[in-house]
Structures are given as C-alpha cells and as structure tokens.
Design a protein around this motif. Structure first.
Motif, short mmCIF file in Angstrom:
data_model
loop_
_atom_site.label_atom_id
_atom_site.label_comp_id
_atom_site.label_asym_id
_atom_site.label_seq_id
_atom_site.Cartn_x
_atom_site.Cartn_y
_atom_site.Cartn_z
N SER A 112 0.83 -1.21 0.00
CA SER A 112 0.00 0.00 0.00
C SER A 112 0.86 1.26 0.00
O SER A 112 0.60 2.21 -0.75
CB SER A 112 -0.91 -0.01 1.23
OG SER A 112 -1.65 1.17 1.32
N VAL A 113 1.90 1.27 0.83
CA VAL A 113 2.80 2.43 0.89
C VAL A 113 3.55 2.58 -0.43
O VAL A 113 3.70 3.69 -0.95
CB VAL A 113 3.77 2.31 2.08
CG1 VAL A 113 4.85 3.37 2.03
CG2 VAL A 113 2.99 2.40 3.39
N GLN A 114 3.99 1.47 -1.01
CA GLN A 114 4.69 1.52 -2.30
C GLN A 114 3.76 2.06 -3.39
O GLN A 114 4.18 2.88 -4.21
CB GLN A 114 5.21 0.12 -2.68
CG GLN A 114 5.91 0.07 -4.03
CD GLN A 114 7.21 0.85 -4.08
OE1 GLN A 114 7.75 1.24 -3.06
NE2 GLN A 114 7.71 1.08 -5.27
N ALA A 115 2.51 1.60 -3.40
CA ALA A 115 1.55 2.09 -4.41
C ALA A 115 1.31 3.59 -4.25
O ALA A 115 1.26 4.33 -5.24
CB ALA A 115 0.24 1.31 -4.30
N ALA A 116 1.19 4.06 -3.01
CA ALA A 116 0.99 5.49 -2.77
C ALA A 116 2.22 6.27 -3.22
O ALA A 116 2.09 7.35 -3.83
CB ALA A 116 0.71 5.74 -1.28
N TYR A 117 3.41 5.74 -2.95
CA TYR A 117 4.62 6.42 -3.39
C TYR A 117 4.67 6.49 -4.92
O TYR A 117 5.00 7.53 -5.49
CB TYR A 117 5.86 5.70 -2.86
CG TYR A 117 7.13 6.22 -3.50
CD1 TYR A 117 7.64 7.46 -3.15
CD2 TYR A 117 7.77 5.50 -4.49
CE1 TYR A 117 8.78 7.96 -3.76
CE2 TYR A 117 8.91 5.99 -5.11
CZ TYR A 117 9.40 7.22 -4.73
OH TYR A 117 10.51 7.71 -5.36
N LEU A 118 4.34 5.39 -5.59
CA LEU A 118 4.35 5.40 -7.06
C LEU A 118 3.32 6.36 -7.62
O LEU A 118 3.59 7.04 -8.62
CB LEU A 118 4.13 3.98 -7.59
CG LEU A 118 5.28 3.00 -7.32
CD1 LEU A 118 4.89 1.59 -7.77
CD2 LEU A 118 6.57 3.45 -7.97
N ASP A 119 2.15 6.46 -6.98
CA ASP A 119 1.13 7.43 -7.41
C ASP A 119 1.67 8.85 -7.26
O ASP A 119 1.48 9.69 -8.16
CB ASP A 119 -0.15 7.27 -6.59
CG ASP A 119 -0.94 6.02 -6.94
OD1 ASP A 119 -0.65 5.40 -7.99
OD2 ASP A 119 -1.83 5.67 -6.15
N LEU A 120 2.34 9.13 -6.15
CA LEU A 120 2.93 10.45 -5.95
C LEU A 120 3.98 10.72 -7.01
O LEU A 120 3.99 11.80 -7.62
CB LEU A 120 3.57 10.54 -4.56
CG LEU A 120 4.42 11.80 -4.32
CD1 LEU A 120 3.53 13.02 -4.23
CD2 LEU A 120 5.26 11.63 -3.07
N HIS A 121 4.83 9.77 -7.24
CA HIS A 121 5.90 9.93 -8.22
C HIS A 121 5.32 10.19 -9.61
O HIS A 121 5.79 11.06 -10.35
CB HIS A 121 6.80 8.68 -8.22
CG HIS A 121 8.15 8.93 -8.81
ND1 HIS A 121 8.40 8.77 -10.14
CD2 HIS A 121 9.29 9.37 -8.24
CE1 HIS A 121 9.67 9.08 -10.37
NE2 HIS A 121 10.22 9.43 -9.23
N GLU A 122 4.27 9.45 -9.95
CA GLU A 122 3.62 9.65 -11.25
C GLU A 122 2.97 11.03 -11.33
O GLU A 122 3.07 11.72 -12.34
CB GLU A 122 2.56 8.57 -11.46
CG GLU A 122 1.87 8.66 -12.81
CD GLU A 122 0.80 7.58 -12.96
OE1 GLU A 122 -0.19 7.87 -13.64
OE2 GLU A 122 0.97 6.49 -12.42
N ALA A 123 2.33 11.46 -10.25
CA ALA A 123 1.69 12.77 -10.23
C ALA A 123 2.71 13.89 -10.38
O ALA A 123 2.47 14.89 -11.05
CB ALA A 123 0.89 12.95 -8.94
#
Length: 140
Positions: free
Chosen positions: A106-117
């Motif tokens: 979950s934390v990795q997915a949130a980080y990847l979403d932030l990075h993509e944004a």
C-alpha cells in the motif's frame, strides 16, 4: 480398660494402609497433571515468544519500508516549495488492519502514485484557461 476384639488392630492397620495408598496415588496423579500442565504452559510460552519475535521483526520491516519510501517522497517533493514538507507522521490507529506485506504494498503504491503525479505537467495559470479550439476546414 476395654479389650480390643481380636483382629481389630489388624483391620485398622490395613485400613490405614489403604487410606495412605489412596492419598499417595492422588498425590502422584496430581503431580503428573501438574507436570503436564507445566509442559503445556511452557510450550505455549515458547510459541508466544516466537510469535512476538516474528511480529517485532515484521514491524521493523514495515517501519523501515515506510521510512525509505517517506524519505524518497520527501526528495521527490524537494522542488515543490509551495508544499510544506514535514517529518514522517506517526502510524494511524484508525487505518484498516492489514498484513505486513499488504502494508508495504500500500505504501509503495501510494509512493508510485505520488511519483507519477509529480511527473505530470505542473499547474500554471494558463492551465486553467480554455484550450483554443481547432477550426475545421468548413469554418475557415
């Protein structure tokens, strides 16, 4: 003094032996039950200590994974001067229960979403203006 009928002392001795044998047997059974109970408690204690050690190790892994991703997120946000960057927050007790692997994912997915944004185009005043329409050949 009254006379003891013949055979009475013998019966009393036999009865005493019977009673002491029953008491000894009861003590032996009690000791055996206590040994078995102690062995079960020792096994349960050992199992609980192992589960506790495993849980502590998993907690350390999740904490380290979150810390690494938090630091990476802070680095990614370094150029975003408008955003106030703080220290890593404390765990949220109202968060739904999850396994350690689910938490890290979950934390990795949130980080990847932030990075993509952050990789997308930045906001600007002109991004709010309507886009010019392309004229079709018939409108020219």
């Amino acid at each position: 003094m009254s006379e003891v009928p013949p055979g009475e002392p013998y019966r009393a001795v036999e009865r005493y032996k019977e009673i002491t044998a029953m008491a000894t047997s009861a003590v032996d059974r009690t000791h055996e039950l206590e040994r078995k109970r102690a062995a079960r408690l020792e096994d349960a204690t050992t199992a609980r200590q192992e589960r506790t050690a495993e849980a502590e190790q998993q907690e350390e892994q999740v904490t380290e994974a979150v810390r690494l991703r938090w630091n990476a997120a802070m680095e990614a946000l370094w150029d975003e001067r408008w955003m106030r960057v703080t220290r890593m927050p404390a765990p949220d007790p109202s968060a739904p229960a999850a396994t350690p692997d689910e938490s890290i994912h979950s934390v990795q997915a949130a980080y990847l979403d932030l990075h993509e944004a952050l990789g997308k185009s930045r906001w600007s005043v002109t991004s709010w203006l309507p886009k010019p329409r392309r004229r079709s050949r018939g409108e020219e």
